[in-house]
Design a protein around this motif. Structure first.
Motif, PDB file in Angstrom:
ATOM      1  N   PHE A  94       0.841  -1.200   0.000  1.00 46.01           N
ATOM      2  CA  PHE A  94       0.000   0.000   0.000  1.00 46.01           C
ATOM      3  C   PHE A  94       0.879   1.255   0.000  1.00 46.01           C
ATOM      4  O   PHE A  94       0.635   2.200  -0.755  1.00 46.01           O
ATOM      5  CB  PHE A  94      -0.948   0.029   1.203  1.00 46.01           C
ATOM      6  N   ARG A  95       1.899   1.271   0.851  1.00 46.26           N
ATOM      7  CA  ARG A  95       2.788   2.431   0.945  1.00 46.26           C
ATOM      8  C   ARG A  95       3.405   2.735  -0.423  1.00 46.26           C
ATOM      9  O   ARG A  95       3.442   3.881  -0.865  1.00 46.26           O
ATOM     10  CB  ARG A  95       3.883   2.189   1.984  1.00 46.26           C
ATOM     11  N   LYS A  96       3.864   1.703  -1.110  1.00 41.74           N
ATOM     12  CA  LYS A  96       4.471   1.879  -2.431  1.00 41.74           C
ATOM     13  C   LYS A  96       3.447   2.394  -3.447  1.00 41.74           C
ATOM     14  O   LYS A  96       3.734   3.303  -4.232  1.00 41.74           O
ATOM     15  CB  LYS A  96       5.077   0.570  -2.923  1.00 41.74           C
ATOM     16  N   LYS A  97       2.257   1.798  -3.436  1.00 37.10           N
ATOM     17  CA  LYS A  97       1.213   2.207  -4.377  1.00 37.10           C
ATOM     18  C   LYS A  97       0.750   3.635  -4.073  1.00 37.10           C
ATOM     19  O   LYS A  97       0.521   4.431  -4.989  1.00 37.10           O
ATOM     20  CB  LYS A  97       0.029   1.244  -4.338  1.00 37.10           C
ATOM     21  N   PHE A  98       0.655   3.986  -2.799  1.00 36.66           N
ATOM     22  CA  PHE A  98       0.239   5.334  -2.419  1.00 36.66           C
ATOM     23  C   PHE A  98       1.299   6.356  -2.853  1.00 36.66           C
ATOM     24  O   PHE A  98       0.971   7.432  -3.352  1.00 36.66           O
ATOM     25  CB  PHE A  98      -0.014   5.417  -0.913  1.00 36.66           C
ATOM     26  N   ARG A  99       2.565   5.988  -2.695  1.00 33.25           N
ATOM     27  CA  ARG A  99       3.647   6.876  -3.151  1.00 33.25           C
ATOM     28  C   ARG A  99       3.558   7.079  -4.663  1.00 33.25           C
ATOM     29  O   ARG A  99       3.690   8.198  -5.166  1.00 33.25           O
ATOM     30  CB  ARG A  99       5.004   6.303  -2.769  1.00 33.25           C
ATOM     31  N   THR A 100       3.297   6.006  -5.391  1.00 29.91           N
ATOM     32  CA  THR A 100       3.118   6.103  -6.840  1.00 29.91           C
ATOM     33  C   THR A 100       1.937   7.008  -7.164  1.00 29.91           C
ATOM     34  O   THR A 100       2.015   7.840  -8.079  1.00 29.91           O
ATOM     35  CB  THR A 100       2.917   4.706  -7.460  1.00 29.91           C
ATOM     36  N   LEU A 101       0.855   6.864  -6.424  1.00 26.46           N
ATOM     37  CA  LEU A 101      -0.334   7.702  -6.615  1.00 26.46           C
ATOM     38  C   LEU A 101       0.014   9.176  -6.420  1.00 26.46           C
ATOM     39  O   LEU A 101      -0.319  10.016  -7.255  1.00 26.46           O
ATOM     40  CB  LEU A 101      -1.439   7.281  -5.640  1.00 26.46           C
ATOM     41  N   LEU A 123      -5.325   3.758  -9.821  1.00 23.54           N
ATOM     42  CA  LEU A 123      -4.428   3.887  -8.662  1.00 23.54           C
ATOM     43  C   LEU A 123      -5.217   4.141  -7.382  1.00 23.54           C
ATOM     44  O   LEU A 123      -4.963   3.516  -6.342  1.00 23.54           O
ATOM     45  CB  LEU A 123      -3.415   5.013  -8.879  1.00 23.54           C
ATOM     46  N   LEU A 124      -6.171   5.048  -7.447  1.00 27.66           N
ATOM     47  CA  LEU A 124      -7.001   5.357  -6.276  1.00 27.66           C
ATOM     48  C   LEU A 124      -7.797   4.128  -5.826  1.00 27.66           C
ATOM     49  O   LEU A 124      -7.845   3.812  -4.633  1.00 27.66           O
ATOM     50  CB  LEU A 124      -7.955   6.520  -6.573  1.00 27.66           C
ATOM     51  N   ASP A 125      -8.409   3.435  -6.781  1.00 29.04           N
ATOM     52  CA  ASP A 125      -9.181   2.232  -6.447  1.00 29.04           C
ATOM     53  C   ASP A 125      -8.290   1.150  -5.846  1.00 29.04           C
ATOM     54  O   ASP A 125      -8.671   0.474  -4.888  1.00 29.04           O
ATOM     55  CB  ASP A 125      -9.908   1.690  -7.679  1.00 29.04           C
ATOM     56  N   GLY A 126      -7.097   0.989  -6.400  1.00 26.57           N
ATOM     57  CA  GLY A 126      -6.148   0.011  -5.860  1.00 26.57           C
ATOM     58  C   GLY A 126      -5.744   0.346  -4.436  1.00 26.57           C
ATOM     59  O   GLY A 126      -5.694  -0.536  -3.566  1.00 26.57           O
ATOM     60  N   CYS A 127      -5.478   1.626  -4.174  1.00 30.41           N
ATOM     61  CA  CYS A 127      -5.132   2.044  -2.803  1.00 30.41           C
ATOM     62  C   CYS A 127      -6.302   1.802  -1.853  1.00 30.41           C
ATOM     63  O   CYS A 127      -6.109   1.318  -0.734  1.00 30.41           O
ATOM     64  CB  CYS A 127      -4.733   3.521  -2.782  1.00 30.41           C
ATOM     65  N   ALA A 128      -7.499   2.133  -2.286  1.00 31.98           N
ATOM     66  CA  ALA A 128      -8.684   1.936  -1.446  1.00 31.98           C
ATOM     67  C   ALA A 128      -8.865   0.454  -1.102  1.00 31.98           C
ATOM     68  O   ALA A 128      -9.123   0.101   0.055  1.00 31.98           O
ATOM     69  CB  ALA A 128      -9.932   2.474  -2.143  1.00 31.98           C
TER      70      ALA A 128
END
Length: 190
Positions: A94-101, A123-128
């Protein structure tokens, strides 16, 4: 006097109290105890932007309160070693994906005509989804609802189109948010 056979798990009780206190937090002063100045500035400007977009101070406050409450609760869970190995791996993903977002958001803002709504929505849906999976075992449905509320607002296509329109009326707020996000990225906080 305690009954025979009963045991009070003080660590579990303390964790429950911390989560309960976090759920009651709504004042800016209390949130500032947990959130540094840069993040506070980003959230303040985000609140102003949401307020300008929606025309509702109440809606803006609710979005920010939900972000703060969920963030603090996750911090409490992490600090109290409540996540198992799978959840810790999920948290790292999640941290990595949120940073990418966040980096994508900054890039779309800085590079004209680079905005891609479908990519940002994914990206937003994946983080959620990842965040919901992370807290599913630990938090109540009300907290899951807070996560849904925040991400549904930010995936709203009309909102995203307004944010990334070159002559957006939200630009003054976005400029300040970008300064804060860049500081957080450079400082390794995101």
């Amino acid at each position: 006097m305690a009954e025979a056979g009963t045991h009070v798990d003080s660590k579990n009780l303390a964790l429950r109290f911390e989560k309960k206190i976090a759920s009651k937090m709504s004042t800016k002063r209390v949130a500032n105890f947990f959130i540094d100045d840069t993040m506070g500035d980003v959230l303040d400007n985000l609140s102003s932007m949401v307020k300008q977009y929606t025309g509702s101070k109440k809606d803006a406050e609710k979005i920010i309160k939900n972000i703060i409450k969920v963030t603090i609760k996750i911090g409490i869970l992490y600090r109290n070693d409540q996540f198992n190995q799978e959840e810790l791996a999920l948290a790292e993903n999640f941290r990595k994906k949120f940073r990418t977002l966040i980096m994508t958001f900054v890039s779309f803002y800085e590079v004209e005509f680079s905005y891609d709504r479908d990519y940002l929505t994914r990206l937003l849906d994946g983080c959620a989804d990842m965040l919901t999976q992370l807290v599913q075992r630990h938090l109540r449905d009300k907290s899951i609802g807070r996560i849904d509320h925040v991400f549904k607002f930010f995936t709203n296509s009309a909102f995203m189109e307004t944010v990334f329109t070159s002559d957006t009326p939200l630009k003054p707020h976005l400029d300040k948010i970008m300064v804060g996000l860049n500081k957080l990225i450079e400082g390794g906080h995101i």
